[in-house]
Write a protein that holds these residues in place. Structure first.
Motif, PDB file in Angstrom:
ATOM      1  N   PHE A  89       2.932   6.231  -2.338  1.00  8.42           N
ATOM      2  CA  PHE A  89       4.135   6.979  -2.708  1.00  8.42           C
ATOM      3  C   PHE A  89       4.151   7.285  -4.202  1.00  8.42           C
ATOM      4  O   PHE A  89       4.482   8.407  -4.615  1.00  8.42           O
ATOM      5  N   SER A  90       3.793   6.327  -5.042  1.00  8.64           N
ATOM      6  CA  SER A  90       3.745   6.538  -6.493  1.00  8.64           C
ATOM      7  C   SER A  90       2.707   7.586  -6.865  1.00  8.64           C
ATOM      8  O   SER A  90       2.951   8.442  -7.724  1.00  8.64           O
ATOM      9  N   ALA A  91       1.554   7.537  -6.221  1.00 12.15           N
ATOM     10  CA  ALA A  91       0.505   8.522  -6.491  1.00 12.15           C
ATOM     11  C   ALA A  91       0.960   9.918  -6.067  1.00 12.15           C
ATOM     12  O   ALA A  91       0.715  10.902  -6.777  1.00 12.15           O
ATOM     13  N   ALA A  92       1.649  10.025  -4.939  1.00 15.35           N
ATOM     14  CA  ALA A  92       2.138  11.323  -4.471  1.00 15.35           C
ATOM     15  C   ALA A  92       3.161  11.906  -5.439  1.00 15.35           C
ATOM     16  O   ALA A  92       3.149  13.107  -5.735  1.00 15.35           O
ATOM     17  N   ILE A  93       4.037  11.084  -5.952  1.00 16.67           N
ATOM     18  CA  ILE A  93       5.035  11.551  -6.930  1.00 16.67           C
ATOM     19  C   ILE A  93       4.353  12.005  -8.213  1.00 16.67           C
ATOM     20  O   ILE A  93       4.695  13.049  -8.777  1.00 16.67           O
ATOM     21  N   ALA A  94       3.383  11.241  -8.683  1.00 15.08           N
ATOM     22  CA  ALA A  94       2.676  11.602  -9.922  1.00 15.08           C
ATOM     23  C   ALA A  94       1.909  12.911  -9.746  1.00 15.08           C
ATOM     24  O   ALA A  94       1.969  13.793 -10.612  1.00 15.08           O
ATOM     25  N   VAL A  95       1.196  13.058  -8.623  1.00  7.70           N
ATOM     26  CA  VAL A  95       0.435  14.289  -8.375  1.00  7.70           C
ATOM     27  C   VAL A  95       1.391  15.468  -8.224  1.00  7.70           C
ATOM     28  O   VAL A  95       1.134  16.557  -8.750  1.00  7.70           O
ATOM     29  N   GLY A  96       2.497  15.283  -7.544  1.00  3.87           N
ATOM     30  CA  GLY A  96       3.479  16.355  -7.375  1.00  3.87           C
ATOM     31  C   GLY A  96       4.075  16.803  -8.698  1.00  3.87           C
ATOM     32  O   GLY A  96       4.236  17.999  -8.950  1.00  3.87           O
ATOM     33  N   THR A  97       4.386  15.862  -9.566  1.00  6.42           N
ATOM     34  CA  THR A  97       4.952  16.191 -10.874  1.00  6.42           C
ATOM     35  C   THR A  97       3.962  16.968 -11.726  1.00  6.42           C
ATOM     36  O   THR A  97       4.303  17.998 -12.319  1.00  6.42           O
ATOM     37  N   VAL A  98       2.723  16.496 -11.777  1.00  3.46           N
ATOM     38  CA  VAL A  98       1.700  17.176 -12.573  1.00  3.46           C
ATOM     39  C   VAL A  98       1.423  18.567 -12.010  1.00  3.46           C
ATOM     40  O   VAL A  98       1.308  19.548 -12.769  1.00  3.46           O
ATOM     41  N   SER A  99       1.349  18.703 -10.682  1.00  3.34           N
ATOM     42  CA  SER A  99       1.071  20.025 -10.110  1.00  3.34           C
ATOM     43  C   SER A  99       2.222  20.996 -10.355  1.00  3.34           C
ATOM     44  O   SER A  99       2.003  22.187 -10.567  1.00  3.34           O
ATOM     45  N   TYR A 100       3.465  20.511 -10.353  1.00  2.48           N
ATOM     46  CA  TYR A 100       4.604  21.386 -10.645  1.00  2.48           C
ATOM     47  C   TYR A 100       4.573  21.857 -12.093  1.00  2.48           C
ATOM     48  O   TYR A 100       4.847  23.033 -12.381  1.00  2.48           O
TER      49      TYR A 100
ATOM     50  N   LEU B  47       0.830  -1.197   0.000  1.00  2.92           N
ATOM     51  CA  LEU B  47       0.000   0.000   0.000  1.00  2.92           C
ATOM     52  C   LEU B  47       0.872   1.258   0.000  1.00  2.92           C
ATOM     53  O   LEU B  47       0.556   2.240  -0.659  1.00  2.92           O
ATOM     54  N   PHE B  48       1.990   1.187   0.742  1.00  4.09           N
ATOM     55  CA  PHE B  48       2.908   2.313   0.790  1.00  4.09           C
ATOM     56  C   PHE B  48       3.433   2.661  -0.604  1.00  4.09           C
ATOM     57  O   PHE B  48       3.555   3.833  -0.963  1.00  4.09           O
ATOM     58  N   VAL B  49       3.750   1.661  -1.415  1.00  2.00           N
ATOM     59  CA  VAL B  49       4.267   1.879  -2.768  1.00  2.00           C
ATOM     60  C   VAL B  49       3.235   2.596  -3.626  1.00  2.00           C
ATOM     61  O   VAL B  49       3.560   3.537  -4.363  1.00  2.00           O
ATOM     62  N   TYR B  50       1.962   2.199  -3.517  1.00  2.00           N
ATOM     63  CA  TYR B  50       0.899   2.852  -4.287  1.00  2.00           C
ATOM     64  C   TYR B  50       0.707   4.301  -3.861  1.00  2.00           C
ATOM     65  O   TYR B  50       0.576   5.202  -4.701  1.00  2.00           O
TER      66      TYR B  50
END
Length: 137
Positions: free
Chosen positions: A7-18, A2-5
């Protein structure tokens, strides 16, 4: 797992928001920024990338309201544009405030290629000019 999912979602959302943040910042500079012709006081390369871009640190100055304004910053530009940003040269910028500056390299109307478009080379010879055909009456 669950942590991997998460963490991956947080990275994807962070990249798109940047990316959205950078796009909105550029749009704000284009809409509200002033066109200024600035002198390059100092410039140096900080990094060079394989994709054909470089990161530079610069110091610009211009005269406004009887005083000289200075601004320093860091910008990533195409390597082919580096010849336009050299010490002692003048560059066109869009200036909103000291933290919101954008270099303006192309000023051609839409649909017309610029002198430094990706299809031209700085080393290619200039196109031969031909006089317009004469009309006989």
């Amino acid at each position: 797992m669950l942590f991997v999912y998460i963490f991956s979602a947080a990275i994807a959302v962070g990249t798109v928001s940047y990316i959205i943040h950078l796009s909105l910042r550029d749009r704000m500079i284009d809409a509200h920024g002033r066109d200024i012709r600035a002198l390059v006081e100092d410039v140096r390369r900080v990094a060079e990338y394989d994709g054909g871009s470089i990161t530079i640190e610069y110091r610009l100055s211009w005269h406004e309201d009887g005083e000289t304004k200075y601004v320093e910053g860091r910008e990533t530009i195409l390597a082919r544009r580096s010849s336009q940003v050299q010490k002692g040269c003048e560059v066109d910028i869009k200036y909103l405030d000291d933290d919101h500056i954008s270099f303006v390299f192309d000023k051609c109307p839409a649909g017309q290629p610029s002198v430094l478009s990706s299809h031209s080379s700085a080393l290619s010879p200039p196109a031969e000019r031909r006089p317009p055909p004469s009309r006989s009456t």
